[in-house]
Design an enzyme around this catalytic site. Structure first.
Site, short mmCIF file in Angstrom:
data_model
loop_
_atom_site.label_atom_id
_atom_site.label_comp_id
_atom_site.label_asym_id
_atom_site.label_seq_id
_atom_site.Cartn_x
_atom_site.Cartn_y
_atom_site.Cartn_z
N GLN A 177 -3.83 -1.33 10.26
CA GLN A 177 -3.87 -2.64 9.60
C GLN A 177 -4.43 -3.70 10.55
O GLN A 177 -4.00 -3.81 11.70
CB GLN A 177 -2.46 -3.03 9.13
CG GLN A 177 -2.39 -4.33 8.34
CD GLN A 177 -3.10 -4.27 7.00
OE1 GLN A 177 -3.26 -3.21 6.39
NE2 GLN A 177 -3.54 -5.42 6.51
N LYS A 200 0.84 -1.21 0.00
CA LYS A 200 0.00 0.00 0.00
C LYS A 200 0.87 1.25 0.00
O LYS A 200 0.58 2.22 -0.70
CB LYS A 200 -0.92 -0.01 1.23
CG LYS A 200 -2.01 -1.09 1.17
CD LYS A 200 -2.74 -1.25 2.51
CE LYS A 200 -3.70 -2.43 2.50
NZ LYS A 200 -4.34 -2.69 3.82
N ASP A 253 -10.43 3.42 5.43
CA ASP A 253 -10.72 1.98 5.48
C ASP A 253 -12.22 1.69 5.56
O ASP A 253 -12.65 0.56 5.33
CB ASP A 253 -10.07 1.40 6.75
CG ASP A 253 -9.05 0.33 6.46
OD1 ASP A 253 -9.01 -0.15 5.32
OD2 ASP A 253 -8.31 -0.01 7.38
N1 GUN Z 1 -6.53 -6.60 6.81
C1 GUN Z 1 -6.99 -7.27 5.74
N2 GUN Z 1 -7.65 -6.44 4.90
C2 GUN Z 1 -7.61 -5.21 5.46
C3 GUN Z 1 -8.10 -3.93 5.06
O1 GUN Z 1 -8.74 -3.76 4.02
N3 GUN Z 1 -7.83 -2.91 5.90
C4 GUN Z 1 -7.16 -3.09 7.07
N4 GUN Z 1 -6.96 -2.02 7.84
N5 GUN Z 1 -6.69 -4.25 7.47
C5 GUN Z 1 -6.92 -5.31 6.66
#
Ligand code: GUN
Length: 291
Positions: A93, A49, A116
């Protein structure tokens, strides 16, 4: 059977975002990542990311914490990021260690920076079908893949296997909303006669986190199959020692499916692209508020 190429669709979206970012100067969209501990999958997702945001001309920052961080310490970091006008988006995350209350942590993020889409505000707006609400990235990526593949949803039966906050619940809300107009069934680990339900699906979305769980006998001929799983299974012949497989047993299911996403190269790249889109959106919101 045709493959839905998530890499290709994500590339198109990223190119669109990049072109837009170049017109914003001196505004530079900035997404802040918060990672707790060193879970290898989380390390790899956050790296991806960050790399992508930088490739698009955005700024990213990374805030790392030990596995045993206290909730108060994490809140203090989130409060500082909320207060920093140069930060437009904040992502914590998941998964978080068990001693942290993930709902409280997500809700500490300002709804204006919730790229998110996991805050109570964003989920509430999704339920209320408020236009422009921040949509969770993986579900938004699935919807975008369906749209750009020309897959019809109106009146179709979408069956989702998995009820998580990150995928199952928000994608169900998106599919049932006006405009997409699907009929939605959400299944989970306690669902009785799972195969009988999944065999009814026009669109089958697998988001359970169990490698190759959906087998050919669970899929209707001609179904559209979206595989959200990214599971690491040991494989000695690989340099990494593992191989990525989805929640769908691709080899047996693909011949029955009209359209299917591969793993890797399906939903995964779309999650990243949607995060970039949400960050751009958050930056534009902050600029319009300041004006
Ligand atoms: N862990 C797996 N997918 C995601 C996501 O889309 N956002 C976040 N913050 N954690 C994740």
């Amino acid at each position: 059977m045709a493959l839905i190429d998530g890499n290709l669709v994500a590339r198109q979206i990223l190119d669109e975002i990049k072109a837009c970012v170049t017109t914003l100067s001196p505004l530079v969209p900035h997404v802040a990542f918060v990672r707790v501990g060193d879970d290898p999958a989380s390390v790899s997702y956050v790296n991806k990311k960050q790399k992508t945001s930088e490739e698009l001309g955005m700024k990213s920052s990374l805030h790392l914490f030990r596995e045993d961080v206290s909730q108060e310490e994490l809140f203090a970091q989130l409060d500082a990021l909320n207060a920093d006008a140069t930060v437009h988006g904040i992502l914590v995350q998941a998964p978080l260690p068990a001693h942290l209350d993930a709902t409280l942590v997500f809700n500490r993020i300002s709804p204006k920076k919730d790229v998110d889409g996991f805050t109570t505000t964003s989920i509430g707006r999704l339920v209320q079908e408020v236009p422009g609400a921040f949509a969770a990235c993986t579900p938004a990526g699935i919807i975008e893949l369906l749209k750009r593949s020309g897959a019809p949803t109106r009146g179709k039966h979408a069956v989702i296997v998995g009820r998580s906050l990150i995928v199952g619940k928000p994608v169900a809300l998106m599919l049932v909303a006006k405009g997409l107009d699907a009929t939605v069934t959400v299944c989970h680990s306690r669902t009785a006669n799972l195969g009988a339900i999944t065999r009814e699906a026009d669109i089958l979305i697998a988001a359970i986190g169990r490698p190759r769980f959906i087998t050919a006998d669970m899929v209707r001929e001609g179904a559209i199959v979206i595989d959200v799983g990214i599971n690491r299974v040991p494989e000695a012949s690989k340099k990494t020692g593992y191989r990525l497989v989805g929640d769908v047993d691709f080899d047996s299911v693909a011949p029955k499916a009209a359209l299917i996403t591969p793993v890797p190269g399906g939903v995964g790249p779309m999650t990243v692209a949607m995060l970039m889109q949400n960050t751009l959106h958050a930056a534009l919101l902050s600029r319009n508020e300041a004006a």
